[in-house]
Design an enzyme around this catalytic site. Structure first.
Site, short mmCIF file in Angstrom:
data_model
loop_
_atom_site.label_atom_id
_atom_site.label_comp_id
_atom_site.label_asym_id
_atom_site.label_seq_id
_atom_site.Cartn_x
_atom_site.Cartn_y
_atom_site.Cartn_z
N GLU A 1 -2.83 -50.25 18.44
CA GLU A 1 -2.25 -49.41 19.49
C GLU A 1 -1.86 -48.04 18.97
O GLU A 1 -1.21 -47.92 17.93
CB GLU A 1 -1.01 -50.10 20.08
CG GLU A 1 -0.34 -49.30 21.18
CD GLU A 1 0.73 -50.08 21.92
OE1 GLU A 1 1.39 -49.50 22.80
OE2 GLU A 1 0.92 -51.28 21.63
N LYS B 1 0.58 -63.66 20.40
CA LYS B 1 0.44 -62.35 19.76
C LYS B 1 1.74 -61.97 19.06
O LYS B 1 2.81 -62.08 19.64
CB LYS B 1 0.07 -61.27 20.77
CG LYS B 1 -0.16 -59.89 20.12
CD LYS B 1 -0.82 -58.92 21.08
CE LYS B 1 0.14 -58.36 22.10
NZ LYS B 1 1.22 -57.53 21.47
N ASP C 1 5.15 -58.54 26.49
CA ASP C 1 6.57 -58.23 26.59
C ASP C 1 6.80 -56.89 27.28
O ASP C 1 7.94 -56.51 27.56
CB ASP C 1 7.27 -58.30 25.22
CG ASP C 1 6.67 -57.37 24.18
OD1 ASP C 1 5.75 -56.59 24.52
OD2 ASP C 1 7.13 -57.42 23.02
#
Length: 264
Positions: free
Chosen positions: A181, A112, A45
């Site tokens: 992340e 995901k 995205d």
């Protein structure tokens, strides 16, 4: 070369072989990345920022991801293709199932999802229905407004433990892959060692099983803010395919990410 699957990545983890992932949004770049040996391609995205020009990923729709997944699929022969489920596309079980099916039918081999404990039932439901799941913890960009910006997560002991616990719970629920992340390198290492599924890092140090970057950062064509954890490989090689090979080689030999790309 044989097709990369989740089993391939588990074997890489067991053998201590570092693998690479990149975002991709069209057939041409996907084909180039695939032929050079990138193991995982993500239709992220992030396209909302790097393709559509938004300040965050929130405006991206399932239709956007499905379109670009279909494009990327046409260029891929080997790599595992993962598609992001965008903001508010997996809020209820029925919505989650329907939208994940759209992405799988568009050509994804895995979807995901961002989030922790609240996602466990969705992960279990998708897995039981034949849709493989990649989980995503740490800085989850769809929650940027909750975090107050794009900030490193898990720096204090309580949040670090929460992220580790969520990683274990997501694996138990059936997740086959995990992205972490912008978390401290020691936390990413602890998560990687605690899980049997492969862990992919971005801004998470060198001890994860694999690394992922946004293709625009690797090729030096991002506008505006350049993340600390990224590296412009095109600048040092001068040619796209050479840049991708350099990225693959540096991940494999452990020189990327270096200390300057890492949070502690």
């Amino acid at each position: 070369m044989s097709k990369v699957t989740s089993s391939t990545l588990i074997k890489f983890k067991q053998e201590g072989k570092k693998f690479t992932a990149l975002t991709a949004y069209d057939a041409s770049f996907a084909g180039a990345f695939d032929s050079e040996g990138v193991d995982v391609l993500l239709v992220g995205d992030s396209l909302g920022m790097v393709l559509q020009g938004h300040n965050d990923t929130l405006p991206v729709t399932i239709a956007d991801i499905a379109y670009h997944t279909a494009c990327v699929k046409r260029g891929v022969a080997r790599a595992l293709l993962i598609a992001d489920m965008p903001f508010m596309s997996y809020s209820t079980p029925e919505q989650t199932m329907n939208n994940a099916a759209i992405l799988m039918q568009a050509g994804a081999s895995m979807v995901k999802l961002e989030g922790g404990h609240w996602l466990l039932e969705s992960v279990k439901m998708l897995t039981e229905r034949g849709i493989p799941v990649c989980a995503h913890l740490g800085l989850t960009p769809q929650s940027v407004n909750v975090f107050g910006g794009f900030k490193v997560q898990g720096r204090d002991a309580d949040n670090a433990q929460r992220i580790l616990d969520e990683a274990k719970a997501l694996q138990a629920a059936g997740a086959q892959l995990l992205v972490v992340e912008c978390i401290p390198a020691p936390l990413a290492k602890a998560i990687t060692e605690a899980l049997t599924i492969p862990v992919i890092g971005i801004g998470a140090g060198a001890d994860t099983d694999g690394q992922i970057l946004v293709m625009h950062d690797v090729l030096g064509i991002s506008s505006g803010y350049i993340p600390r954890f990224s590296k412009n490989y095109l600048k040092q090689t001068g040619e796209i395919r050479s840049a991708i090979r350099a990225y693959i080689d540096e991940v494999a030999n452990g020189t990327f990410p270096a200390e300057e790309h890492t949070f502690n």
